[in-house]
Design a protein around this motif. Structure first.
Motif, PDB file in Angstrom:
ATOM      1  N   UNK A   1     -37.914  82.890   5.984  1.00  0.00           N
ATOM      2  CA  UNK A   1     -38.898  83.528   6.849  1.00  0.00           C
ATOM      3  C   UNK A   1     -38.601  85.011   7.007  1.00  0.00           C
ATOM      4  N   UNK A   2     -37.331  85.364   7.152  1.00  0.00           N
ATOM      5  CA  UNK A   2     -36.944  86.767   7.284  1.00  0.00           C
ATOM      6  C   UNK A   2     -37.240  87.531   5.990  1.00  0.00           C
ATOM      7  N   UNK A   3     -36.931  86.904   4.856  1.00  0.00           N
ATOM      8  CA  UNK A   3     -37.185  87.554   3.574  1.00  0.00           C
ATOM      9  C   UNK A   3     -38.680  87.779   3.360  1.00  0.00           C
ATOM     10  N   UNK A   4     -39.476  86.810   3.755  1.00  0.00           N
ATOM     11  CA  UNK A   4     -40.938  86.946   3.630  1.00  0.00           C
ATOM     12  C   UNK A   4     -41.428  88.090   4.503  1.00  0.00           C
TER      13      UNK A   4
ATOM     14  N   UNK B   1     -39.767  90.714   5.481  1.00  0.00           N
ATOM     15  CA  UNK B   1     -39.349  91.985   4.882  1.00  0.00           C
ATOM     16  C   UNK B   1     -40.212  92.341   3.675  1.00  0.00           C
ATOM     17  N   UNK B   2     -40.557  91.331   2.879  1.00  0.00           N
ATOM     18  CA  UNK B   2     -41.377  91.574   1.693  1.00  0.00           C
ATOM     19  C   UNK B   2     -42.775  92.047   2.057  1.00  0.00           C
ATOM     20  N   UNK B   3     -43.206  91.738   3.277  1.00  0.00           N
ATOM     21  CA  UNK B   3     -44.531  92.159   3.737  1.00  0.00           C
ATOM     22  C   UNK B   3     -44.463  93.406   4.621  1.00  0.00           C
ATOM     23  N   UNK B   4     -43.312  94.063   4.626  1.00  0.00           N
ATOM     24  CA  UNK B   4     -43.232  95.345   5.315  1.00  0.00           C
ATOM     25  C   UNK B   4     -42.616  95.331   6.696  1.00  0.00           C
ATOM     26  N   UNK B   5     -42.111  94.187   7.165  1.00  0.00           N
ATOM     27  CA  UNK B   5     -41.462  94.135   8.479  1.00  0.00           C
ATOM     28  C   UNK B   5     -40.033  94.656   8.320  1.00  0.00           C
ATOM     29  N   UNK B   6     -39.640  95.678   9.070  1.00  0.00           N
ATOM     30  CA  UNK B   6     -38.286  96.225   8.937  1.00  0.00           C
ATOM     31  C   UNK B   6     -37.211  95.155   9.124  1.00  0.00           C
ATOM     32  N   UNK B   7     -36.188  95.218   8.276  1.00  0.00           N
ATOM     33  CA  UNK B   7     -35.110  94.226   8.296  1.00  0.00           C
ATOM     34  C   UNK B   7     -34.470  94.117   9.666  1.00  0.00           C
ATOM     35  N   UNK B   8     -34.260  95.264  10.337  1.00  0.00           N
ATOM     36  CA  UNK B   8     -33.546  95.232  11.613  1.00  0.00           C
ATOM     37  C   UNK B   8     -34.327  94.550  12.728  1.00  0.00           C
ATOM     38  N   UNK B   9     -35.622  94.305  12.519  1.00  0.00           N
ATOM     39  CA  UNK B   9     -36.425  93.643  13.545  1.00  0.00           C
ATOM     40  C   UNK B   9     -36.325  92.115  13.487  1.00  0.00           C
ATOM     41  N   UNK B  10     -35.792  91.588  12.394  1.00  0.00           N
ATOM     42  CA  UNK B  10     -35.709  90.128  12.265  1.00  0.00           C
ATOM     43  C   UNK B  10     -34.320  89.625  11.915  1.00  0.00           C
TER      44      UNK B  10
ATOM     45  N   UNK C   1     -52.996  88.353   7.813  1.00  0.00           N
ATOM     46  CA  UNK C   1     -53.198  86.948   7.466  1.00  0.00           C
ATOM     47  C   UNK C   1     -52.269  86.526   6.328  1.00  0.00           C
ATOM     48  N   UNK C   2     -52.089  87.396   5.340  1.00  0.00           N
ATOM     49  CA  UNK C   2     -51.204  87.078   4.220  1.00  0.00           C
ATOM     50  C   UNK C   2     -49.759  86.928   4.699  1.00  0.00           C
ATOM     51  N   UNK C   3     -49.332  87.834   5.598  1.00  0.00           N
ATOM     52  CA  UNK C   3     -47.978  87.770   6.160  1.00  0.00           C
ATOM     53  C   UNK C   3     -47.759  86.468   6.905  1.00  0.00           C
ATOM     54  N   UNK C   4     -48.650  86.137   7.816  1.00  0.00           N
ATOM     55  CA  UNK C   4     -48.443  84.962   8.664  1.00  0.00           C
ATOM     56  C   UNK C   4     -48.615  83.662   7.879  1.00  0.00           C
ATOM     57  N   UNK C   5     -49.504  83.648   6.895  1.00  0.00           N
ATOM     58  CA  UNK C   5     -49.651  82.460   6.048  1.00  0.00           C
ATOM     59  C   UNK C   5     -48.373  82.214   5.258  1.00  0.00           C
ATOM     60  N   UNK C   6     -47.768  83.289   4.749  1.00  0.00           N
ATOM     61  CA  UNK C   6     -46.527  83.148   3.991  1.00  0.00           C
ATOM     62  C   UNK C   6     -45.387  82.658   4.884  1.00  0.00           C
ATOM     63  N   UNK C   7     -45.272  83.223   6.086  1.00  0.00           N
ATOM     64  CA  UNK C   7     -44.208  82.807   7.010  1.00  0.00           C
ATOM     65  C   UNK C   7     -44.420  81.359   7.456  1.00  0.00           C
ATOM     66  N   UNK C   8     -45.664  80.943   7.519  1.00  0.00           N
ATOM     67  CA  UNK C   8     -45.956  79.579   7.945  1.00  0.00           C
ATOM     68  C   UNK C   8     -45.440  78.532   6.950  1.00  0.00           C
TER      69      UNK C   8
END
Length: 240
Positions: A41-44, A46-55, A83-90
């Protein structure tokens, strides 16, 4: 006596539980793949632009979900990107959910307790972080007592932007009922925090064997071990 409040229920650990009680202990909570699920979930994210330090330091799936969504909202992600980010994390979230539910059973006495509360006149709904598909399957199954018949509404992960411990799921249930008076019945700190943030009281179902110190931190209005104890707990709180 006080007017009966709306009763909102968690599902996992409250109405159903793992067959192996150790999986609900504070020390052994998840299946062996849980660490890899969180990392995925963390890797997903980060791959969608969420900064590493936030997760990177987050240890709960719900926290990773909420942090990723919050970043998307703050950063002005388009609906399609969000939607793409949350679908992937799901995806990993669903894997853990299915693994847990494959080993879950109805908590003894749950059907009888809900029937008693319904006959007494309580309005009840389900508010859970589980997916809608899982909820509909479990709540409609004879193996789980067809518990869906007791609930006027169900609010799931699929219905919300943020999940517990954020209060959004509870707020959604309150709007569906047109009420603001409620008690939330659950088994975790996420349930307690969401109930408090939404302005209601929390009743702890201690299926996880929490210590007295841990229970005190959750600030429950009452503590029970099974739903069969809930009617008496409500009477002790002054409800009819």
């Amino acid at each position: 006596m006080n007017v009966k409040p709306l009763l909102l229920f968690d599902m996992d650990g409250t109405l159903i539980e793992m067959e192996d009680p150790s999986r609900h202990s504070p020390r052994v909570r998840h299946n062996p793949s849980y660490g890899s699920i969180k990392q995925r979930m963390k890797d997903i994210a980060a791959a969608h632009g969420v900064p590493h330090d936030q997760v990177v330091k987050l240890e709960r799936m719900a926290h990773i979900w909420n942090a990723a969504r919050a970043h998307a909202d703050r950063s002005g992600f388009t609906e399609e990107v969000t939607a793409a980010l949350m679908t992937a994390i799901n995806g990993p979230f669903m894997e853990e959910e299915k693994a847990d539910h494959a080993l879950s059973v109805l908590v003894p006495g749950t059907e009888e307790a809900l029937n008693s509360l319904k006959e007494t006149g309580y309005d009840m709904s389900l508010v859970t972080t589980a997916s809608r598909g899982a909820v509909e399957s479990i709540m409609g199954s004879w193996d789980y007592g067809r518990l869906g018949r007791f609930f006027a509404h169900t609010v799931t992960r699929d219905d919300c932007v943020y999940v517990k411990p954020d209060p959004e799921p509870i707020h959604r249930a309150l709007r569906l009922h047109g009420r603001d008076d409620f008690l939330y019945v659950g088994d975790t700190d996420h349930d307690a925090l969401a109930a408090k943030a939404a302005g209601g009281a929390f009743i702890l179902v201690n299926t996880r064997g929490y210590t007295a110190e841990h229970m005190d931190r959750l600030e429950p209005a009452a503590v029970i071990t099974r739903l069969t104890e809930l009617p008496e707990a409500l009477r002790s709180l002054g409800y009819v």
